[in-house]
Design a protein around this motif. Structure first.
Motif, short mmCIF file in Angstrom:
data_model
loop_
_atom_site.label_atom_id
_atom_site.label_comp_id
_atom_site.label_asym_id
_atom_site.label_seq_id
_atom_site.Cartn_x
_atom_site.Cartn_y
_atom_site.Cartn_z
N GLU A 179 -16.35 -11.51 -2.41
CA GLU A 179 -15.15 -11.98 -2.64
C GLU A 179 -14.66 -12.75 -1.34
O GLU A 179 -15.14 -12.63 -0.27
CB GLU A 179 -14.48 -10.44 -2.15
CG GLU A 179 -14.46 -9.58 -3.85
CD GLU A 179 -13.88 -8.28 -3.58
OE1 GLU A 179 -13.24 -7.87 -4.54
OE2 GLU A 179 -13.31 -7.91 -2.33
N LYS A 180 -13.66 -13.68 -1.54
CA LYS A 180 -13.22 -14.66 -0.77
C LYS A 180 -11.84 -14.43 -0.59
O LYS A 180 -11.00 -14.20 -1.26
CB LYS A 180 -13.60 -15.88 -1.09
CG LYS A 180 -14.97 -16.18 -1.25
CD LYS A 180 -15.54 -17.19 -0.33
CE LYS A 180 -16.90 -17.67 -0.62
NZ LYS A 180 -18.05 -16.60 -0.44
N ASP A 181 -11.18 -14.44 0.83
CA ASP A 181 -9.91 -14.46 1.29
C ASP A 181 -9.05 -15.60 0.36
O ASP A 181 -9.58 -16.63 0.52
CB ASP A 181 -9.56 -14.43 2.63
CG ASP A 181 -8.36 -14.25 2.99
OD1 ASP A 181 -7.43 -13.26 2.71
OD2 ASP A 181 -7.55 -15.16 3.75
N THR B 103 -4.42 -7.09 0.19
CA THR B 103 -4.97 -5.84 0.58
C THR B 103 -5.41 -5.58 2.10
O THR B 103 -5.76 -6.58 2.73
CB THR B 103 -6.10 -5.51 -0.43
OG1 THR B 103 -6.69 -4.22 -0.10
CG2 THR B 103 -7.36 -6.35 -0.33
N THR B 104 -5.45 -4.42 2.44
CA THR B 104 -5.96 -3.99 3.70
C THR B 104 -7.59 -3.45 3.65
O THR B 104 -8.14 -3.42 4.66
CB THR B 104 -5.16 -2.89 4.45
OG1 THR B 104 -5.35 -1.64 3.61
CG2 THR B 104 -3.68 -3.23 4.42
N ARG B 105 -7.98 -3.59 2.38
CA ARG B 105 -9.51 -3.20 2.46
C ARG B 105 -10.36 -4.27 2.67
O ARG B 105 -10.10 -5.51 2.69
CB ARG B 105 -9.68 -2.71 1.11
CG ARG B 105 -10.05 -3.60 -0.13
CD ARG B 105 -10.88 -3.07 -1.15
NE ARG B 105 -11.12 -3.78 -2.33
CZ ARG B 105 -11.60 -4.86 -2.65
NH1 ARG B 105 -12.47 -5.28 -1.64
NH2 ARG B 105 -11.47 -5.38 -3.72
N LYS B 106 -11.53 -4.12 3.04
CA LYS B 106 -12.37 -5.02 3.44
C LYS B 106 -13.14 -5.88 2.22
O LYS B 106 -13.05 -5.31 1.21
CB LYS B 106 -13.64 -4.53 4.19
CG LYS B 106 -13.39 -3.96 5.78
CD LYS B 106 -12.58 -4.77 6.50
CE LYS B 106 -12.31 -4.17 7.63
NZ LYS B 106 -11.14 -4.84 8.55
N PRO B 107 -13.48 -6.92 2.36
CA PRO B 107 -14.00 -7.78 1.09
C PRO B 107 -15.18 -7.20 0.33
O PRO B 107 -15.95 -6.65 1.56
CB PRO B 107 -14.22 -9.18 1.55
CG PRO B 107 -13.22 -9.33 2.89
CD PRO B 107 -13.21 -8.07 3.40
N ARG B 108 -15.73 -7.16 -0.55
CA ARG B 108 -16.83 -6.55 -1.38
C ARG B 108 -17.66 -8.10 -1.72
O ARG B 108 -17.10 -8.77 -2.20
CB ARG B 108 -16.56 -5.69 -2.49
CG ARG B 108 -16.11 -4.48 -2.17
CD ARG B 108 -15.81 -3.83 -3.43
NE ARG B 108 -14.85 -2.68 -3.52
CZ ARG B 108 -13.83 -2.27 -4.48
NH1 ARG B 108 -13.77 -2.99 -5.63
NH2 ARG B 108 -12.94 -1.40 -4.45
N ASN C 213 -6.67 2.36 0.85
CA ASN C 213 -6.40 1.08 1.44
C ASN C 213 -5.04 0.79 0.56
O ASN C 213 -4.55 1.25 -0.58
CB ASN C 213 -7.60 0.14 0.89
CG ASN C 213 -8.79 0.33 1.26
OD1 ASN C 213 -8.91 0.32 2.68
ND2 ASN C 213 -9.84 0.84 0.48
N PHE D 47 -6.72 -10.73 2.28
CA PHE D 47 -7.12 -9.79 2.96
C PHE D 47 -6.35 -9.90 4.39
O PHE D 47 -6.48 -10.70 5.11
CB PHE D 47 -8.53 -9.66 3.24
CG PHE D 47 -9.72 -9.72 2.18
CD1 PHE D 47 -9.80 -8.17 1.51
CD2 PHE D 47 -9.95 -10.83 1.31
CE1 PHE D 47 -10.41 -8.19 0.36
CE2 PHE D 47 -10.77 -10.51 0.13
CZ PHE D 47 -11.00 -9.19 -0.41
N THR E 80 -4.46 -7.31 7.78
CA THR E 80 -4.52 -6.27 8.45
C THR E 80 -3.36 -5.26 8.06
O THR E 80 -2.39 -5.54 7.53
CB THR E 80 -4.22 -6.41 10.00
OG1 THR E 80 -2.79 -6.97 10.02
CG2 THR E 80 -5.18 -7.49 10.44
#
Length: 193
Positions: free
Chosen positions: A48-50, A40-45, A80, A56, A58
């Motif tokens: 949440e871990k990559d 996903t291109t969205r930012k972590p909430r 996103n 996550f 670009t």
């Protein structure tokens, strides 16, 4: 030769409880399932871990991977980009696990076009009012985002009805324990475990 039953697709609007019932099922049978981790291109909430919740990346990397045919499906949701890579699916299958895909309706339709033999489950709340309450109770989104999610849910419901023939089972999530038990029975029957 029959295709191996190896992909479990779960679909439902944001707030339907699909992630909750799915996580409960995976907690009951941790060795049976593996999650295909989406990009996903969205930012972590929050926490949440990559590489655990999502990959996550670009927008530029996403578009390159998409152009290179690395995704089974991609979608734009709430501005996103999301994608399910063939590599992530095949990694889970190579571990002799049932690959779990949490997708929207377009993603589910894309899976149906592949060689994967999949179980398709649609999770729905008992009513639109319950869905709205669940979204509000999360406390993670602004009012504007809640309204976007509600409008998306209305549109998705029409698509779910239009494509209802692709689903093997529709689970009404009105009681969590009951919904998990029903899902467990259906999944066990399909995957023979």
């Amino acid at each position: 030769m029959e295709k191996k039953k190896s992909v479990f697709v779960i679909v439902g609007a944001s707030g339907s409880g699909k992630s909750t019932v799915l996580n409960r099922l995976m907690d009951i049978h941790p060795s049976k399932f593996g999650y295909s981790i989406s990009h996903t291109t969205r930012k972590p909430r929050g926490e949440e871990k990559d590489g655990i919740h999502y990959h996550f990346i670009t927008l530029e990397q996403f578009e390159k991977d998409e152009k290179d045919g690395k995704f089974l499906e991609t979608a734009t949701v709430h501005g996103n980009r999301y994608g399910t890579s063939f590599e992530a699916i095949n990694h889970v299958i190579s571990e002799n696990k049932i690959c779990v895909l949490d997708l929207n309706i377009d993603g589910a339709l894309s899976v149906k076009k592949t060689d994967y033999n999949s179980l398709m489950i649609l999770v729905k709340p008992p009513s639109f009012e319950v869905l709205e309450k669940r979204l509000r109770d999360r406390g993670t989104e602004t009012e504007d985002l809640i309204q976007i999610r509600l409008e998306t849910a209305r549109k998705e419901d029409g698509l779910f009805q239009k494509h209802k023939d692709i689903f093997d089972y529709t689970l009404i999530n009105d009681d969590l324990d009951k919904a998990v038990a029903e899902l467990e029975k259906f999944v066990k029957d399909f995957f023979n475990f």
